[in-house]
Design a protein around this motif. Structure first.
Motif, mmCIF file in Angstrom:
data_model
loop_
_atom_site.group_PDB
_atom_site.id
_atom_site.type_symbol
_atom_site.label_atom_id
_atom_site.label_comp_id
_atom_site.label_asym_id
_atom_site.label_seq_id
_atom_site.Cartn_x
_atom_site.Cartn_y
_atom_site.Cartn_z
ATOM 1 N N ASP A 116 49.196 49.667 43.554
ATOM 2 C CA ASP A 116 48.746 48.778 44.623
ATOM 3 C C ASP A 116 47.340 49.199 45.070
ATOM 4 O O ASP A 116 47.083 49.488 46.233
ATOM 5 N N ASN B 50 38.456 43.390 43.575
ATOM 6 C CA ASN B 50 38.361 44.822 43.876
ATOM 7 C C ASN B 50 38.287 45.686 42.615
ATOM 8 O O ASN B 50 38.382 46.908 42.698
ATOM 9 N N LYS C 229 47.955 47.410 39.192
ATOM 10 C CA LYS C 229 48.107 46.815 40.523
ATOM 11 C C LYS C 229 49.557 46.953 40.991
ATOM 12 O O LYS C 229 49.815 47.304 42.145
ATOM 13 N N TRP D 286 43.014 40.027 43.938
ATOM 14 C CA TRP D 286 42.690 41.456 43.901
ATOM 15 C C TRP D 286 41.723 41.817 42.765
ATOM 16 O O TRP D 286 41.169 42.926 42.747
ATOM 17 N N TYR E 255 44.905 35.916 40.872
ATOM 18 C CA TYR E 255 44.939 37.284 41.384
ATOM 19 C C TYR E 255 43.628 37.598 42.127
ATOM 20 O O TYR E 255 42.640 38.004 41.528
#
Length: 565
Positions: A323, A356, A319, A353, A351
């Protein structure tokens, strides 16, 4: 062209107060049988609003629908069945493919976002077996599909280059190994030593104690242990690269487990600061009861870290460095619980993210219905399978086309492609038995069949010996039933790519190429393509479009398309 879009627009104009364009589009169906039309609209959704029977609504709509692309519109019970104007649609589709060529079906969904794909990941000092094929070719196909829809894939070979198995291997090498033998045949010799270790350890438990001690030395930076580890790793990688070259697969990173050795302390600190670490019988865990999962074991009672600690470090590293828009893991189905835990721990760290991150699981390749096991020595080497597939392909080429140029090169493209295609045509989650003789056949639902169909199309174009002028196609549209089935399939290619992307499912594309090849061969068997008449150019444009799309479908799967077979 998206003819469903045209149908949806025309229907929505007639019922603007009751259904939106999107609602109409979602309701449209493709009839199973061609005699029921090319697109159908079920009128049930309008019954309540219009206070009429669906059958009556269908009759009203059918009477009002009119468009240059509609050949016939009829009401059958509660359905409006639309038959498209074959020549007009064919012209539009063939022009579009002629203009876009291999870019047909591309999209910009990803907007250039990075997508790391964790794939292949063989263990150092063990051969790449058929068991590694799925992760490797599924990961590679996903990378190609992601790029097609506008993402930037990053293929990561997360090598299994750390762990207690290296302690076992060092013990085995020191007891029974030979430097000359390892240098001569690194992987085979190291596998022999690994299998012997497990066999001997069944009756001599002290071997496992020695293995743990040597791995501890390796973790502590012992010079001899590190030297042996680095040697095993470099020899293994050289052998791996030979197989990846055969498959035509490259990687953007070989950062494996060892790469994260110095990054796990930070993970433990992050977990500690977040206040989510607890002790359980001496081990350090993260309780995941609220996710209905077993605790994530972060550290054993002896302080050793585990897979999940490394995967947490890897996820955070990826990440930070990429990114990523999304992160994929092409890893076997048996690891599903591990990835659920991984995402849950990352969520506990705050987190978002982690949502994803997607585990892309798959079933097993079996032999005689049984799982293959390296530990027991029951391993089918991928290199041997690819070589044998190439030999079987060469044999068929010699029988069918003995004067073919570059036979060996074509046989390799066909043999290796057959193995890859067979893997990818199976639904990702299914287990399947592998039968090489069946896989390399030029007939049936195989990779060679699709490749051969493409080569046949290119042969027709060579025989035509004329440069296609697509501007001449416009008023010479094809309207026969066999051509129409091919055109509808060609037109659906963008939708197929979208499905493969949304489901992370390469088999959607593999099955599509089979259906397109079958439809084209049926067309070819019933049509004299090269006859000199006013539709010759249109027929050649159809042949060229089929070849273009078959090549692109195979490319997305990681399979070559020989021009001659």
């Amino acid at each position: 062209m998206d003819y469903k879009k045209i149908v949806a627009e025309e229907i929505q104009k007639l019922v603007p107060e009751h259904l939106s364009y999107d609602q109409v589009y979602q309701l449209l169906e493709v009839p199973k049988y061609t005699e029921h039309g090319d697109v159908a609209f079920p009128a049930f959704a309008l019954a309540k609003a219009l206070r009429k029977a669906p059958q009556a609504i269908a009759v009203d709509l059918a009477a009002q629908l009119n468009h240059p692309y509609f050949e016939k519109v009829e009401a059958v019970g509660p359905y409006v069945n639309l038959f498209l104007e074959k020549a007009a649609v064919t012209n539009a589709v063939l022009h579009e493919i002629a203009a876009e060529k291999h870019a047909f079906g591309a999209a910009d969904i990803g907007k250039g976002g990075n997508v790391p794909i964790d794939m292949s990941s063989p263990n150092i000092a063990k051969p790449i077996s058929m068991g590694h094929l799925r992760s490797t070719v599924i990961g590679n196909a996903l990378a190609n599909i992601m790029k097609k829809v506008g993402y930037n894939p990053i293929k990561i070979n997360h090598l299994g280059d750390w762990g207690t198995q290296f302690g076992k291997l060092i013990v085995a090498y020191k007891l029974w190994g030979s430097e000359e033998k390892v240098k001569a045949e690194p992987i085979n010799e190291l596998l022999t030593l690994y299998v012997r270790f497990h066999s001997e350890a069944e009756t001599d438990e002290t071997l496992n104690d020695e293995a743990r001690a040597w791995f501890k030395k390796l973790e502590d930076g012992d010079e001899e242990a590190l030297h042996l580890w680095e040697w095993f790793r470099s020899e293994s990688l050289q052998e791996f690269m030979k197989i990846y070259d055969m498959l035509g697969i490259t990687f953007d990173s070989f950062n494996g487990e060892a790469f994260y050795n110095d990054k796990m302390d930070e993970v433990v600190e992050l977990l500690d600061k977040a206040g989510i670490l607890t002790q359980d019988r001496g081990a350090t865990i993260v309780d995941l009861e609220k996710y209905n999962l077993n605790p994530a074991l972060i550290k054993k009672s002896d302080g050793a870290t585990l897979y999940i600690t490394r995967d947490l470090a890897a996820a955070i590293y990826r990440k930070r460095n990429y990114d990523f828009a999304m992160s994929l893991y092409a890893v076997g189905n048996e690891q599903s619980n591990h990835f659920k835990q991984l995402k849950a721990v990352l969520k506990e760290l705050g987190y978002d993210w982690a949502e994803n991150m997607h585990h892309v699981p798959f079933g097993l390749i079996t032999q005689g219905g049984k799982k293959l096991s390296t530990r027991q020595g029951k391993v089918i080497l991928l290199e041997e399978v690819l070589n044998e597939a190439t030999e079987l392909s060469l044999k068929q080429i010699n029988e069918k086309n003995p004067t073919l140029e570059n036979k060996e090169e074509v046989a390799k493209a066909v043999g290796v492609g057959a193995v890859v295609f067979h893997d990818l045509k199976n639904d990702r989650l299914n287990n399947f038995d592998f039968d090489l003789e069946e896989v390399v056949q030029f007939e049936g639902e195989t990779g060679p069949y699709v490749q051969y169909t493409n080569a046949r199309g290119l042969s027709i174009l060579r025989k035509a010996a004329t440069e296609l002028d697509t501007t001449e196609i416009a008023d010479l549209g094809l309207d026969d039933a066999y051509a129409w089935e091919v055109v509808k399939l060609l037109n659906s290619f963008p939708e197929i790519i979208q499905q493969a992307y949304e489901k992370f499912e390469p088999s959607v594309i593999a099955k599509y190429t089979i259906h397109l090849a079958q439809a084209f061969n049926k067309y070819y068997g019933n049509t004299k393509v090269l006859v000199e008449d006013d539709k010759r150019n249109a027929r050649l444009a159809l042949v060229q479009s089929v070849a273009t799309i078959l090549q692109e479908g195979l490319r997305l799967l990681g399979v070559q398309s020989p021009e001659k077979m």
